[in-house]
Design an enzyme around this catalytic site. Structure first.
Site, short mmCIF file in Angstrom:
data_model
loop_
_atom_site.label_atom_id
_atom_site.label_comp_id
_atom_site.label_asym_id
_atom_site.label_seq_id
_atom_site.Cartn_x
_atom_site.Cartn_y
_atom_site.Cartn_z
CG ASP A 1 -2.08 -0.92 1.15
OD1 ASP A 1 -2.59 -1.09 0.02
OD2 ASP A 1 -2.51 -1.47 2.18
CE1 TYR B 1 4.86 -6.98 3.70
CE2 TYR B 1 4.28 -9.29 4.05
CZ TYR B 1 4.23 -8.14 3.28
OH TYR B 1 3.54 -8.14 2.09
#
Lengths: 267, 267
Positions: free
Chosen positions: B52, B119
């Site tokens: 995003d 991540y």
């Protein structure tokens, strides 16, 4: 008449510099707009140092005078709320904030009363480009000889005519003699291929682009393009052609402003 | 037909996200424009993860196929030159770069062949706002109980139906069962009033906003708003209402993509 001294922190990346300019986003302009809302009348501030576009500050100072009702300890909170995009936001993105607010005597001036300043210049010496550091470091991909840079730095400490480190285009100064109280170079190996180098320089005043030209000259020494002793020769020559390149603005941080001689002598 | 796999690093601050969008600056779009210049024909890339806006990457992957003359080891250099604002610049600012280029078999796909991802989520726990960290950390000014966060993290490791950590608005998934191989939390005190907290999470796949909702939930635990055990209850409920808030994009980094089961099992 009240006289308020602000301590200001900013990330210079998205500013045209400290100084107010029409139709550009300046640090001074953003703070004045927010202060004018908070004080209910147009406010104009006197900054200590007119930092260039891209230059950062942790301890910029500015004062302003006026008659207004808001208590001193509320000014920072109210201005920061506006600067961070809160109520009455002026569209800023949180890259500038007031970190301290003090009441001073009416004749105090943030610039004229400054006894000295400390700047920090950050270098990232790494074979691999760090995209996250692009706005915060001067990135150099060839190995730097930090010991040679430290040797060269010794010639800069003291009271000298620093004309060789003055860029054209700044304000005319009565004299180019300045005192550098200390110039320290710290380096820290992150890993085998990467080191952070930090220059800390403290002086009673700085000529236009002086810290960036000193840094560029020391980098030239670190790269083996010139000897440490050549830096002494450059100072003696008073000739800008004899010093090194101008390091980019991104690595430069206005760290502290001193109004007290005692503080200035502690490093 | 050649098939090239890129490893890509970017600072997500000034992008609308990974995915190409008309009239917006996306990572995919910038790389495709540069690649099309380098390859001399329109290139379309398959990214592994559609990050995003504001989300960063150190190890995003993308592949593309085509017939073109440029040697593999020149692709990265040529594309980076364009992305950094060099020859044929597309007006970029150096916030994205190719860090590795590999030749793969024709049927390899950067997304479908991924066995897992890692991540990293960065939190800055500090009373004082750090303006330089505004785009790179989730800044929390109240003290976080990191030990409680570590306790809660244990319930997330393993194979579970993670529906409670899935945001609305993502792509429809066949199943919301995923395996989290490991979730480590590191903290480092910078000084008494400031600590950096880093979450490292490795899994075979992630639902939409899953890492950010996991982080938000763990932050709620750290703030004492919920117990570690309530995180287990949230997972069991399969109800988004039972998990915590969605942490902001700025703290999130796509760190690595694994195409090899063995690499995935080393943490």
């Amino acid at each position: 008449m009240r006289n308020i001294l602000l301590t200001i922190e900013y990330d210079g990346t998205n500013f045209c510099g400290w100084q107010r300019q029409p139709d550009k986003r300046s640090v001074q302009g953003e703070i004045e707009k927010a202060l004018s809302i908070v004080c209910g009348a147009p406010v104009s501030i006197n900054g200590t140092s007119r930092t260039d576009a891209g230059v950062h500050a942790l301890g910029q100072r500015a004062n302003f005078r006026g008659e207004f009702g808001i208590p001193t300890d509320r000014i920072g909170i109210a201005v920061n709320n506006i600067l961070a995009g809160g109520l009455n936001s002026i569209g800023s993105v949180g890259d500038v904030q007031i970190v301290k607010v003090e009441e001073k005597k009416e004749d105090f001036h943030a610039r004229f009363d400054a006894k000295g300043k400390k700047y920090v210049y950050k270098i990232l010496n790494s074979q691999e480009k760090d995209i996250f550091g692009r706005n915060y470091y001067y990135q150099i991909n060839k190995p730097l000889d930090v010991e040679a840079m430290k040797d060269a730095a010794k010639y800069i400490i003291g009271t000298h005519d620093f004309k060789c480190f003055q860029a054209a285009g700044g304000e005319e100064k009565a004299t180019t003699v300045r005192t550098i109280f200390d110039l320290k170079i710290f380096n820290q190996l992150a890993d085998n291929r990467k080191q952070e180098i930090e220059l800390q320089i403290k002086g009673d005043g700085f000529l236009y682009n002086m810290v960036r030209i000193i840094t560029g000259t020391l980098v030239d020494v670190g790269l083996g393009k010139r000897t440490p002793l050549s830096v002494k020769a450059a100072i003696d020559s008073k000739d800008r052609q004899k010093s090194g390149h101008t390091a980019p603005p991104q690595g430069l941080y206005l760290y502290e402003v001193y109004y007290d001689l005692e503080e200035l002598n502690k490093f």
